[in-house]
Design an enzyme around this catalytic site. Structure first.
Site, PDB file in Angstrom:
ATOM      1  N   HIS A   1       0.793  -1.234   0.000  1.00  0.00           N
ATOM      2  CA  HIS A   1       0.000   0.000   0.000  1.00  0.00           C
ATOM      3  C   HIS A   1       0.832   1.294   0.000  1.00  0.00           C
ATOM      4  CE1 HIS A   1      -3.445  -2.542   1.182  1.00  0.00           C
ATOM      5  NE2 HIS A   1      -2.648  -3.063   2.088  1.00  0.00           N
TER       6      HIS A   1
HETATM    7  C1  BDR Z   1      -3.063   0.740   5.281  1.00  0.00           C
HETATM    8  O1  BDR Z   1      -3.301   0.258   6.588  1.00  0.00           O
HETATM    9  C2  BDR Z   1      -2.103  -0.094   7.219  1.00  0.00           C
HETATM   10  O2  BDR Z   1      -2.244  -1.317   7.874  1.00  0.00           O
HETATM   11  C3  BDR Z   1      -1.047  -0.105   6.151  1.00  0.00           C
HETATM   12  O3  BDR Z   1       0.205   0.298   6.686  1.00  0.00           O
HETATM   13  C4  BDR Z   1      -1.561   0.884   5.150  1.00  0.00           C
HETATM   14  O4  BDR Z   1      -1.174   2.194   5.460  1.00  0.00           O
HETATM   15  C5  BDR Z   1      -3.709  -0.174   4.282  1.00  0.00           C
HETATM   16  O5  BDR Z   1      -5.070  -0.224   4.494  1.00  0.00           O
END
Ligand code: BDR
Ligand code: CA
Length: 314
Positions: free
Chosen positions: A244
């Site tokens: 992500h």
């Molecule tokens: C986001 O949530 C977190 O767990 C990850 O680091 C990312 O920023 C993804 O949904």
């Protein structure tokens, strides 16, 4: 050479946050990382702050300051994600106690002071977690929103739905009131929702290329990714997990890798069922004011080529 882009990385590391930070640190010809600001999210604040310091030390960038931020959302209990990231938030590699200090100044004060002291329109905010620090800074110092060059966030989802509830993505869900305030701030926003992050998967082939760099940093990255993707492979049945947060930094370096649409985004803050949902008017079916460039697609191989090359510079 054009001037370096000044950025503040607001983060809750998190393995994918860590990779995003490393991507920025491997790109110091283009980016001037003014500081890392930690926020509670994936794990509590003490751990996200520690993890940010660990990542800087792994990369040998001990001169970048780390500021600890808000330890809970504006008006809710903290929700964490140890089920994804492990108890430390950075499970995978062997971790160590970092030696670089945490700055005395609070992250919110650092954000306010930096935006006031740097030339107007010169600082980009990169947010990789809940928007608590940013929203707190904007509400405490209403003059600073107009000074932000751009805010590039990982958050939300629309056709792809949510990952912490059926409707909500984790970063927005943790602090929906903060996200709502930021979306309404008038700052130019670029949003990286799950729709795009679910397209950058850590396939075996891609991770093998990072492993082949054979450096201490690449080893650290591969060990983090090995842990991180376990959960997602099980959940989505995909080849690898979605990376992500690095999409935020990749966008700054190579915006041409991404395509999206300027539209209106509203945050659901009331409904119990859809709390934290990002309601994206992708088809422009309302007259609501456009407030974000919402990214929908990415050249995933181009993204991984960039990431691998930049990790190789560390
Ligand atoms: C986001 O949530 C977190 O767990 C990850 O680091 C990312 O920023 C993804 O949904
Ligand atoms: Ca994150």
């Amino acid at each position: 050479m054009s001037e370096k882009r000044k950025i503040i990385i607001d983060t809750d590391p998190g393995q994918d946050d860590a990779v995003a930070i490393l991507l920025a640190l491997g790109s110091m010809d283009e980016l001037d990382v003014l500081g890392l600001t930690s926020v509670a999210g994936n794990v509590p604040l003490a751990l996200t702050t520690r993890n940010a310091r660990i990542v800087l030390e792994v990369a040998g960038k001990k001169d970048i300051p780390v500021y600890a931020g808000c330890d809970k959302p504006i008006s809710r209990q903290l929700v964490t994600a140890e089920h994804v990231h492990g108890a430390t938030g950075l499970d995978g590699p062997e971790l160590f106690e970092p030696t670089i200090p945490v700055q005395d100044k609070h992250a919110v004060d650092f954000i306010i002071d930096t935006l006031r002291s740097e030339p107007e329109g010169s600082v980009t905010l990169c947010t990789l977690g809940a928007l608590t620090n940013i929203a707190t800074a904007f509400s405490r110092a209403p003059d600073i929103a107009g000074r932000v060059k751009e805010l590039v966030m990982m958050g939300g989802g629309y056709f792809e739905g949510g990952n912490i509830t059926p409707a909500a993505e984790f970063n927005i869900y943790v602090d929906p009131e903060a996200a709502d305030l930021v979306m309404k701030s008038g700052v130019p926003i670029v949003m990286m929702p799950l729709d795009v992050t679910h397209k950058v998967l850590t396939t075996k082939e891609r991770v093998a290329k990072i492993a082949a760099l054979n450096t201490p940093v690449s080893k650290f990255v591969v060990e983090m990714l090995d842990f991180f993707e376990r959960f997602d492979i099980e959940k989505y049945g995909s080849d690898g997990g979605p990376l992500h947060d690095p999409t935020v930094i990749a966008y700054l370096l190579k915006p041409d890798l991404f395509t999206g649409r300027v539209c209106n985004v509203e945050i659901e803050v009331n409904s119990e069922l859809t709390l934290g949902m990002t309601v994206v008017d992708w088809w422009h079916v309302t007259q609501r004011a456009h407030n974000a460039l919402v990214i929908g697609d990415v050249d995933a191989d181009g993204f991984f080529a960039l990431l691998t090359e930049r990790i190789g510079r560390l």
